[in-house]
Every structure is written in C-alpha cells, then in structure tokens.
Design an enzyme around this catalytic site. Structure first.
Site, PDB file in Angstrom:
ATOM      1  N   ARG A 118       0.882  -1.168   0.000  1.00 15.17           N
ATOM      2  CA  ARG A 118       0.000   0.000   0.000  1.00 15.17           C
ATOM      3  C   ARG A 118       0.918   1.216   0.000  1.00 15.17           C
ATOM      4  NH1 ARG A 118      -5.362   1.035   1.802  1.00 15.17           N
ATOM      5  NH2 ARG A 118      -5.657   2.991   2.941  1.00 15.17           N
ATOM      6  N   HIS A 145      -6.557   1.204  -7.315  1.00 22.13           N
ATOM      7  CA  HIS A 145      -6.946   0.436  -6.129  1.00 22.13           C
ATOM      8  C   HIS A 145      -7.733  -0.788  -6.613  1.00 22.13           C
ATOM      9  CE1 HIS A 145      -7.569  -0.553  -2.108  1.00 22.13           C
ATOM     10  NE2 HIS A 145      -8.238   0.497  -1.652  1.00 22.13           N
ATOM     11  N   ASP A 240     -16.292   8.754  -3.410  1.00 22.00           N
ATOM     12  CA  ASP A 240     -15.082   8.544  -2.620  1.00 22.00           C
ATOM     13  C   ASP A 240     -14.685   9.886  -2.010  1.00 22.00           C
ATOM     14  OD1 ASP A 240     -12.805   7.469  -1.478  1.00 22.00           O
ATOM     15  OD2 ASP A 240     -11.684   7.308  -3.347  1.00 22.00           O
ATOM     16  N   CYS A 280     -15.959   3.479  -0.798  1.00 20.90           N
ATOM     17  CA  CYS A 280     -14.867   2.574  -0.424  1.00 20.90           C
ATOM     18  C   CYS A 280     -14.425   2.754   1.024  1.00 20.90           C
ATOM     19  CB  CYS A 280     -13.692   2.756  -1.374  1.00 20.90           C
ATOM     20  SG  CYS A 280     -13.095   4.455  -1.462  1.00 20.90           S
ATOM     21  N   ARG A 308     -14.152  -7.262   0.704  1.00 20.54           N
ATOM     22  CA  ARG A 308     -12.727  -7.080   0.420  1.00 20.54           C
ATOM     23  C   ARG A 308     -11.959  -8.357   0.745  1.00 20.54           C
ATOM     24  NH1 ARG A 308     -10.266  -2.057   0.591  1.00 20.54           N
ATOM     25  NH2 ARG A 308      -8.357  -3.279   0.327  1.00 20.54           N
TER      26      ARG A 308
END
Length: 321
Positions: A118, A145, A240, A280, A308
């Site tokens: 990340r 992403h 987002d 998200c 996820r």
C-alpha cells in the site's frame, strides 16, 4: 512455478491464466475477471475448502499509508488460508529512503513468497515488481486500487446478478478508485458514468485502455461534469473522498470545488428505483456524502467492506494455485 501458465483452481473446473502481479487490474482479461469473481463467491460460500491454499507461504505486507480495511482483510484472509503475514510499517519512512526499492524487493524474495504493498506512488509497485520474481499485489497506490474495485463489483454481482449492461454512476474525484472502477467496468461489460469537475477527470491513459477493452464487452464509459446527469437512472451511485491521502494540502480548495458533487438524498432521488449507494471508506460525513445516505437503507458500504476479504483471498488463490 511459472505464474503465467494456465492452471486449474482447487474447486473450479475453469482454467485461468493470471499474470504474475496485480498492479492495476488491466493485467487481467475480461474472462480472468469473471473467473476471479466466481472464485471469490466459492471462497465466501465454502471458506473451509480453501484453508490450506497458502500453507507454508509467507506474505509481506508493506504499508506506507494508514489502513483499517485493507490491512485487516489481508491479514485475516491470508491467515485463514494457512499463510503467514510479515507486516512492514513504512508510514514513517517511505520505501526507497533507507535503501533502494530494487534492493528491498530482491531481499524480500529470498524470505517471503509474495508482497502486498500500500504505497503513495504507483511507480514504487512497478519497480518492485520488475525487481522481484514473486507476486506483487497493489493494495492501493496514487493511481489504482484494484482490490477495492474487484470487491465492489463482486458486491454488485451478489446484489444484482449479471452485471453486463449494469448502470454505475461515479461522482467526485477522478482518482485511484475511479480508475480501477473504469478498468473493471470495461472488463465486465458495465456501463459507467463518471461525474467530476472539469479539472479532476480520470487520466486519459486509463480511459484509452478501458475504451479499447469496452469494444469487446460493449461497455459504455461516459464523462460528465453534472452529477445529476450522470446519476439519472443509475442502479448504483458511488463516491469517494474528495481529498485522497497525499493530497491533504489541497483539502480546502477541493472542498469548495467538489461541494456540488455531494451525494445526498436529492441526488440519490435521480437514480433508479432501488438504486444502491457505494463508498470505499473511510467516509467524510457531511462532505462527499451525507449521514442520511451513508447510513440509509440503500447503502451497501459494509457489504463492500466485508467482501474485500473474500476477493483478496481469491486474488491470492489465483496467484498461488
């Protein structure tokens, strides 16, 4: 192992050909993406059947940014498939500061079987993948992403069934999540309508690649500056944060520019009947979305969050099967 070879999954009879790394989502064909979502459904339905997929495998998690969902879902997912996690906290010292990125990657591949990273910059992932022969998975960068977008479409498929011709509206910043949604929408035949301010549109190279794939899947990719026009008739409305990590210095400017792009009850009323709301997370309540929408009956944000883990388990299963 030759990661590019066609191979059979543990429970599926569908042969898949998966690239060694997942850096953008563009590595995978429309067929690969559909197979991945099928695999995620199998894992969610029968997790015990996949409990040994990563037995004996050590996976390094490298995080330059703080995380709740990404870290927990990867750690729990890896361990639930018999693997081991090595967490490397780079929130204080960025990758490449102490030693070169190729040196980090070449050392890690002597000890671990894969890298989940990340990071702030996409180039870091690409340099790491070039330097190591083990799989590298993008757990978020400034440009993409893919794990999030795959989980999003998996969630929509659970709710609506086949997504071919599905109408998804994205409202806000043409950022990393938006880019990955565009890539995956094109591969799944989803019609995506994106509303952003004129100076915050998705990257031209992302649009070009997605439109190339969309010719095969008959997906439609449309850009708007008017959020109401993009949302009209949509079956799902996605937003987002207006200010992604790394852009905090622009927060005050962005709040003013993006104010008309807030997802609220009035905007949701423009969508189709029974449309769902997506985010998200983390959400900035009262900014890109109101509490009424985020906590309302149309919101499926917690389903996205839960999924996820299953999608990321499917990604790792695909890379190591």
């Amino acid at each position: 192992m030759n990661y590019g070879e066609k191979r059979m999954t543990a429970t599926l009879s569908i042969p898949v050909s998966i690239a060694k790394d997942l850096l953008t989502g563009a590595e995978w064909s429309p067929g690969d993406v559909r197979d991945l979502l099928h695999r995620a459904a199998e894992i969610k339905a029968r997790p015990a059947h996949f409990a040994s997929v990563l037995r004996g495998k050590h996976i390094a998690l490298i995080f330059e940014k703080p995380s709740l969902r990404t870290r927990v879902t990867f750690e729990v997912g890896i361990q639930s498939m018999g693997g081991f996690v090595v967490f490397l906290d780079h929130t204080q010292a960025r990758l490449g500061e102490r030693e070169s990125i190729p040196d980090v990657a070449r050392n890690l591949q002597r000890w671990v079987h894969g890298i989940v990273a990340r990071v702030y910059e996409q180039r870091v992932l690409e340099e790491m993948a070039r330097s190591a022969d083990i799989p590298v998975v993008n757990a978020l960068s400034d440009k993409f992403h893919p794990c999030q977008a795959l989980a999003d479409f998996f969630t929509l498929e659970e709710k609506f069934g086949s997504l071919r011709g599905f109408k998804l509206a994205y409202v806000g910043d043409g950022n990393n999540v938006c880019h990955s949604l565009i890539f995956l929408a094109a591969r799944l035949g989803v019609n995506i309508r994106i509303a952003t301010p004129a100076s915050y549109t998705p990257d031209a190279d992302v649009l070009a690649d997605a439109r190339r794939v969309a010719k095969e899947t008959r997906s439609k990719i449309e850009l708007f500056t008017d959020p109401a026009e993009a949302v009209a008739g949509a079956q799902a409305v996605y937003t987002d944060s207006w200010t992604s990590m790394g852009f905090e210095a622009e927060e005050k400017i962005r709040r003013n520019i993006f104010k008309p792009y807030q997802v609220n009850r009035k905007l949701m009323e423009q969508a189709a009947e029974n449309a769902v709301f997506m985010h998200c997370l983390p959400a900035h309540r009262g900014a890109e979305v109101t509490d009424e929408v985020l906590d309302g009956p149309s919101s499926i944000v917690l389903d996205q969050s839960e999924n996820r883990m299953y999608v990321q388990k499917a990604i790792l299963h695909a890379l190591y099967s």
